[in-house]
Design a protein around this motif. Structure first.
Motif, PDB file in Angstrom:
ATOM      1  N   VAL A 144       0.841  -1.200   0.000  1.00  0.00           N
ATOM      2  CA  VAL A 144       0.000   0.000   0.000  1.00  0.00           C
ATOM      3  C   VAL A 144       0.878   1.253   0.000  1.00  0.00           C
ATOM      4  CG1 VAL A 144      -1.646   1.336   1.369  1.00  0.00           C
ATOM      5  CG2 VAL A 144      -1.938  -1.127   1.160  1.00  0.00           C
ATOM      6  N   ILE A 145       1.938   1.210   0.790  1.00  0.00           N
ATOM      7  CA  ILE A 145       2.828   2.366   0.894  1.00  0.00           C
ATOM      8  C   ILE A 145       3.442   2.689  -0.468  1.00  0.00           C
ATOM      9  CG2 ILE A 145       5.080   3.090   1.806  1.00  0.00           C
ATOM     10  CD1 ILE A 145       4.285   1.659   4.441  1.00  0.00           C
ATOM     11  N   ILE A 146       3.948   1.673  -1.122  1.00  0.00           N
ATOM     12  CA  ILE A 146       4.621   1.898  -2.403  1.00  0.00           C
ATOM     13  C   ILE A 146       3.616   2.347  -3.470  1.00  0.00           C
ATOM     14  CG2 ILE A 146       5.242   0.248  -4.245  1.00  0.00           C
ATOM     15  CD1 ILE A 146       7.593   1.993  -2.657  1.00  0.00           C
ATOM     16  N   ASP A 147       2.431   1.738  -3.486  1.00  0.00           N
ATOM     17  CA  ASP A 147       1.397   2.155  -4.442  1.00  0.00           C
ATOM     18  C   ASP A 147       1.026   3.611  -4.241  1.00  0.00           C
ATOM     19  OD1 ASP A 147       1.350  -0.295  -5.574  1.00  0.00           O
ATOM     20  OD2 ASP A 147      -0.549  -0.952  -4.671  1.00  0.00           O
ATOM     21  N   SER A 148       0.858   3.997  -2.973  1.00  0.00           N
ATOM     22  CA  SER A 148       0.428   5.369  -2.678  1.00  0.00           C
ATOM     23  C   SER A 148       1.491   6.378  -3.057  1.00  0.00           C
ATOM     24  CB  SER A 148       0.134   5.550  -1.191  1.00  0.00           C
ATOM     25  OG  SER A 148      -0.553   4.458  -0.696  1.00  0.00           O
ATOM     26  N   GLU A 256       9.472  21.595  -5.470  1.00  0.00           N
ATOM     27  CA  GLU A 256       9.522  21.849  -4.034  1.00  0.00           C
ATOM     28  C   GLU A 256       8.238  21.329  -3.372  1.00  0.00           C
ATOM     29  OE1 GLU A 256      11.110  22.455  -0.686  1.00  0.00           O
ATOM     30  OE2 GLU A 256      12.280  22.811  -2.512  1.00  0.00           O
ATOM     31  N   ASP A 257       7.109  21.478  -4.117  1.00  0.00           N
ATOM     32  CA  ASP A 257       5.823  20.970  -3.646  1.00  0.00           C
ATOM     33  C   ASP A 257       5.866  19.460  -3.447  1.00  0.00           C
ATOM     34  OD1 ASP A 257       4.243  23.082  -3.246  1.00  0.00           O
ATOM     35  OD2 ASP A 257       2.819  22.639  -4.873  1.00  0.00           O
ATOM     36  N   ASP A 258       6.454  18.780  -4.439  1.00  0.00           N
ATOM     37  CA  ASP A 258       6.572  17.321  -4.362  1.00  0.00           C
ATOM     38  C   ASP A 258       7.368  16.914  -3.128  1.00  0.00           C
ATOM     39  OD1 ASP A 258       5.174  16.807  -6.689  1.00  0.00           O
ATOM     40  OD2 ASP A 258       6.963  17.061  -7.939  1.00  0.00           O
ATOM     41  N   LEU A 259       8.446  17.659  -2.917  1.00  0.00           N
ATOM     42  CA  LEU A 259       9.321  17.364  -1.788  1.00  0.00           C
ATOM     43  C   LEU A 259       8.549  17.491  -0.480  1.00  0.00           C
ATOM     44  CD1 LEU A 259      12.295  16.598  -1.970  1.00  0.00           C
ATOM     45  CD2 LEU A 259      12.869  18.927  -1.309  1.00  0.00           C
ATOM     46  N   GLN A 260       7.719  18.551  -0.418  1.00  0.00           N
ATOM     47  CA  GLN A 260       6.907  18.791   0.767  1.00  0.00           C
ATOM     48  C   GLN A 260       5.940  17.632   0.993  1.00  0.00           C
ATOM     49  OE1 GLN A 260       7.364  20.891   3.049  1.00  0.00           O
ATOM     50  NE2 GLN A 260       5.553  20.252   4.201  1.00  0.00           N
ATOM     51  N   ARG A 261       5.278  17.192  -0.092  1.00  0.00           N
ATOM     52  CA  ARG A 261       4.348  16.059   0.002  1.00  0.00           C
ATOM     53  C   ARG A 261       5.083  14.807   0.449  1.00  0.00           C
ATOM     54  NH1 ARG A 261       1.915  16.467  -5.753  1.00  0.00           N
ATOM     55  NH2 ARG A 261       1.162  18.589  -5.582  1.00  0.00           N
ATOM     56  N   ALA A 262       6.273  14.628  -0.124  1.00  0.00           N
ATOM     57  CA  ALA A 262       7.054  13.436   0.196  1.00  0.00           C
ATOM     58  C   ALA A 262       7.398  13.394   1.675  1.00  0.00           C
ATOM     59  CB  ALA A 262       8.325  13.405  -0.638  1.00  0.00           C
ATOM     60  N   ARG A 263       7.729  14.579   2.227  1.00  0.00           N
ATOM     61  CA  ARG A 263       8.073  14.634   3.657  1.00  0.00           C
ATOM     62  C   ARG A 263       6.889  14.241   4.524  1.00  0.00           C
ATOM     63  NH1 ARG A 263      10.807  19.799   2.485  1.00  0.00           N
ATOM     64  NH2 ARG A 263      13.001  19.259   2.189  1.00  0.00           N
ATOM     65  N   ILE A 264       5.720  14.802   4.180  1.00  0.00           N
ATOM     66  CA  ILE A 264       4.518  14.464   4.945  1.00  0.00           C
ATOM     67  C   ILE A 264       4.283  12.965   4.852  1.00  0.00           C
ATOM     68  CG2 ILE A 264       2.011  14.760   5.092  1.00  0.00           C
ATOM     69  CD1 ILE A 264       2.433  17.565   3.884  1.00  0.00           C
ATOM     70  N   PHE A 265       4.432  12.470   3.620  1.00  0.00           N
ATOM     71  CA  PHE A 265       4.194  11.053   3.384  1.00  0.00           C
ATOM     72  C   PHE A 265       5.130  10.174   4.235  1.00  0.00           C
ATOM     73  CE2 PHE A 265       4.716   7.076   1.095  1.00  0.00           C
ATOM     74  CZ  PHE A 265       3.393   6.702   0.968  1.00  0.00           C
ATOM     75  N   ALA A 266       6.418  10.553   4.226  1.00  0.00           N
ATOM     76  CA  ALA A 266       7.393   9.748   4.967  1.00  0.00           C
ATOM     77  C   ALA A 266       7.063   9.707   6.456  1.00  0.00           C
ATOM     78  CB  ALA A 266       8.800  10.279   4.752  1.00  0.00           C
ATOM     79  N   SER A 267       6.586  10.841   6.986  1.00  0.00           N
ATOM     80  CA  SER A 267       6.284  10.839   8.415  1.00  0.00           C
ATOM     81  C   SER A 267       5.047   9.984   8.693  1.00  0.00           C
ATOM     82  CB  SER A 267       6.120  12.262   8.949  1.00  0.00           C
ATOM     83  OG  SER A 267       4.987  12.857   8.381  1.00  0.00           O
ATOM     84  N   LEU A 268       4.096   9.989   7.736  1.00  0.00           N
ATOM     85  CA  LEU A 268       2.921   9.116   7.882  1.00  0.00           C
ATOM     86  C   LEU A 268       3.343   7.649   7.881  1.00  0.00           C
ATOM     87  CD1 LEU A 268       0.224  10.608   5.491  1.00  0.00           C
ATOM     88  CD2 LEU A 268       0.132  10.403   7.971  1.00  0.00           C
ATOM     89  N   VAL A 269       4.239   7.318   6.958  1.00  0.00           N
ATOM     90  CA  VAL A 269       4.692   5.940   6.841  1.00  0.00           C
ATOM     91  C   VAL A 269       5.404   5.507   8.116  1.00  0.00           C
ATOM     92  CG1 VAL A 269       6.276   4.395   5.638  1.00  0.00           C
ATOM     93  CG2 VAL A 269       4.806   5.925   4.339  1.00  0.00           C
TER      94      VAL A 269
END
Lengths: 516, 120
Positions: A144-148, A256-269
């Motif tokens: 699920v993590i990788i798909d998302s 930069e937006d993508d990076l921001q999303r990625a950070r949020i995502f990583a903390s969720l994971v």
């Protein structure tokens, strides 16, 4: 054409509702309108909307009340409040009630679109969060993590790398990496990032044009990568893995937006991983409790049962022996009686071993060297092993700390494990006994592993190994109590015992005891 | 002269084979099915040995042994039990049985033990 999202517009002024909905339709959204609060709430109850844009001042049910009702019907819906006579007070109240944002009328279409996009993005994140947290089963969760992450960051390839048992990282799941060569080069990139401590402590690492990146010097097959993003995963503030996602040559760079999303995502994971590891711990503890419960119930049963059975058993034994005294030793009757006598001794043995582990007797604890216990037990078994062409391989670590233990009881544990290993290798083989210092659990502990080169443990029986009376041995060969006895003794020593299959075949039993 | 033994057990099956095992070796055996009966029979000089179960419906075996010991200090006493949790009971102060057997026990075990205890 499928629309981008379903939006409900609620406004008592038809021209404004019309204006908003045309603008949104122009940008590919599916829009419905409602004339007041009641109608809006009814629409939400009847259909699925991603987002509602709602006026505050309406006849009948006002926007704030309707917002609350809508959230009750569909907690996932995002609501943007639009108000003409807005004061800061109503705006704050709407946010408090769960509105995503508010707009002051009159507003520009561009402004509206921006807020709509942000609201929908948040919704998408909500979906992903729900998906990631919806499962605690490790394989499913990683998928699920990788798909998302592939979806939200519009990546072409992605992989999740975890450290293996041997210390080398491996690809746990991946997307768009069917080519083994490509997979190997991406894994190598991840290894480099994981090996650099300053990189793994960051929340995200970006590499534009990885083929020219010094950090990946010497890795072949990176030419097609336009931009790669690495998200270190942390659990309890320790690095536990890495997600790598890449876009290929004809795609855009990560923004930069993508990076921001990625950070949020990583903390969720990170949170989700922590969640499932807590769940695993819970399950293990639960398993131990169930096992302890089983043992104590059996112990009570065994105590009462032993008395009830031993009386008639004693009668059978005594009377059999009396009859034997008056029977011709050469006849069949005598042989039959001898078999009855043997059967009684077998029953006696079962009851004794049943009692020996169910008895909640306190162990006689003293400082004991685990190596010494192993050596003494091996001396006892050496002859038996030799007869069955089993080679004994000792790997005892010198200078281990002592453990607080009952020497006799620990000997019993090893005797049972050695007997099982021997029975698992009827054609001969190798018995390996190793001891080591084990600091994995935080507290210093001494570990001992007993492994064989037999058939190993099949998955069907793995869960029942330590169950009383469970045996794979032929009738009369085993009581099914050996490992239960081991578990009982090790538990009384505040230790742990685990069973696993060895990579090369055969079973391995590992014991941990707290060091003194 | 025949040696005399008293076997005390609520289990008839056990009394039966113990009696016959000992009778085969020249013992005169009397049976008691409970503690009260045993204490009535155990008077000084009546028996050389008593074999007593520890779990009986009326009196606890330890109690029977304790009182029989007071009544007949010369009598040898063997405790028998089917329950390993009783293992320390015959050793308790005031009880102190002379011998102890855990059921199931064979005929030679009880014969050998009694003979050893009553050998002069």
């Amino acid at each position: 054409m499928t629309s981008k999202a379903n939006i409900l517009v609620v406004d008592d002024e038809p021209q404004i509702a019309e204006m908003i909905s045309s603008a949104l339709q122009l940008y590919g959204y599916a829009v419905q309108t409602a004339m007041d609060g009641e109608q809006g709430v009814a629409r939400v109850g009847a259909g699925k909307f991603d987002l509602a844009i709602m006026d505050i001042q309406m006849p009948g049910m006002d926007g704030i009340t309707a917002l609350g009702e809508m959230k009750k019907l569909d907690p996932e819906i995002e609501v943007i409040i639009a108000t003409g006579h807005g004061t800061m007070g109503t705006a704050i109240e709407s946010l408090r009630k769960g509105a995503f944002d508010y707009l002051h009328k009159p507003f520009e279409i561009k402004e509206l679109l921006k807020v709509v996009e942000r609201a929908l993005e948040k919704r998408k994140f909500n979906d992903i969060t729900r998906a990631i947290f919806s499962t605690v089963r490790p394989e499913e969760q990683l998928r699920v993590i990788i798909d998302s992450v592939t979806r939200i960051l519009k990546a072409e390839e992605s992989l999740l790398v975890l450290p293996g048992r041997d210390g080398n990282p491996y690809i746990a799941v991946s997307e768009g990496l069917e080519d083994p060569g490509a997979a190997a080069s991406r894994l190598e990139m991840c290894s480099r990032i994981m090996d650099a401590p300053e990189e793994t402590s960051k929340s995200a690492v970006l590499s534009e044009n990885p083929a020219g990146d010094r950090r990946f010097a010497g890795i072949a097959g990176l030419d097609k990568l336009k931009s790669s993003l690495f998200l270190p995963l942390r659990e309890d503030n320790k690095p536990v893995g890495l997600i790598a996602i890449s876009r290929l040559e004809d795609e855009a760079y990560f923004t930069e937006d993508d990076l921001q999303r990625a950070r949020i995502f990583a903390s969720l994971v990170g949170l989700a991983l922590r969640n499932s590891s807590l769940y695993r711990q819970l399950q293990e503890t639960q398993g131990q409790l169930i096992q302890a419960e089983k043992m104590s119930a059996l112990g009570q049963l065994a105590g009462g049962l032993a008395h009830e059975i031993n009386n008639p058993l004693s009668g059978i034994l005594g009377l059999t022996q009396l009859v034997m005294e008056n029977t011709d030793k050469a006849g069949q009757n005598y042989a039959d009686l001898k078999d009855i006598e043997k059967a009684v001794f077998r029953c006696k043995k079962i009851i004794v071993s049943l009692l020996s582990f169910s008895r909640q007797e306190k162990a006689h604890l003293e400082p004991v060297s685990l190596n010494e216990v192993v050596e003494e037990t091996l001396t006892l078994c050496a002859r038996q092993m030799e007869l069955q062409r089993i080679k004994i391989n000792r790997q005892l670590a010198p200078g281990l700390p002592m453990v607080n233990a009952d020497f006799q009881q620990l000997m019993q544990v090893f005797l049972n494990l050695f007997t099982n290993a021997r029975d698992a290798m009827p054609e001969g083989g190798e018995l390996t006994v190793s001891t080591s210092l084990d600091g994995a659990g935080g507290r210093p502990a001494v570990a001992a592993a007993v492994s064989d080169t037999g058939g190993g443990i099949s998955p069907e029986i793995a869960g029942r190994l330590f169950d009383p009376f469970f045996t794979t041995k032929a009738v009369g060969k085993g009581t099914g109590l050996g490992l239960s006895v081991c578990l009982g003794i090790i538990n009384r020593h505040n230790g742990g015992i685990r069973a696993a299959n060895r990579p090369g075949g055969g079973a391995a039993f590992t014991i941990n005891l707290p060091a003194l | 002269m025949n040696r005399k033994a008293l076997i005390v057990d609520d289990e008839e099956l056990v009394r039966n084979y113990v009696r016959r095992a000992l009778a085969g070796r020249g013992w005169a055996v009397t049976e008691a099915a409970n503690g009260a009966e045993a204490l009535r029979l155990a008077v000084p000089g009546a028996f050389d040995a008593m074999v007593c179960d520890l779990k009986m419906p009326d009196l606890r075996g330890e109690e029977v042994i304790k009182r029989a010991r007071q009544a007949c200090p010369a009598m040898k006493i063997v405790a028998i039990t089917g329950s390993v949790s009783d293992i320390k009971a015959p050793l308790a102060p005031g009880v102190q049985a002379d011998g102890f057997l855990i059921k199931p026990f064979g005929i030679d075990e009880i014969r050998d033990l009694l003979e050893k205890l009553t050998r002069i």
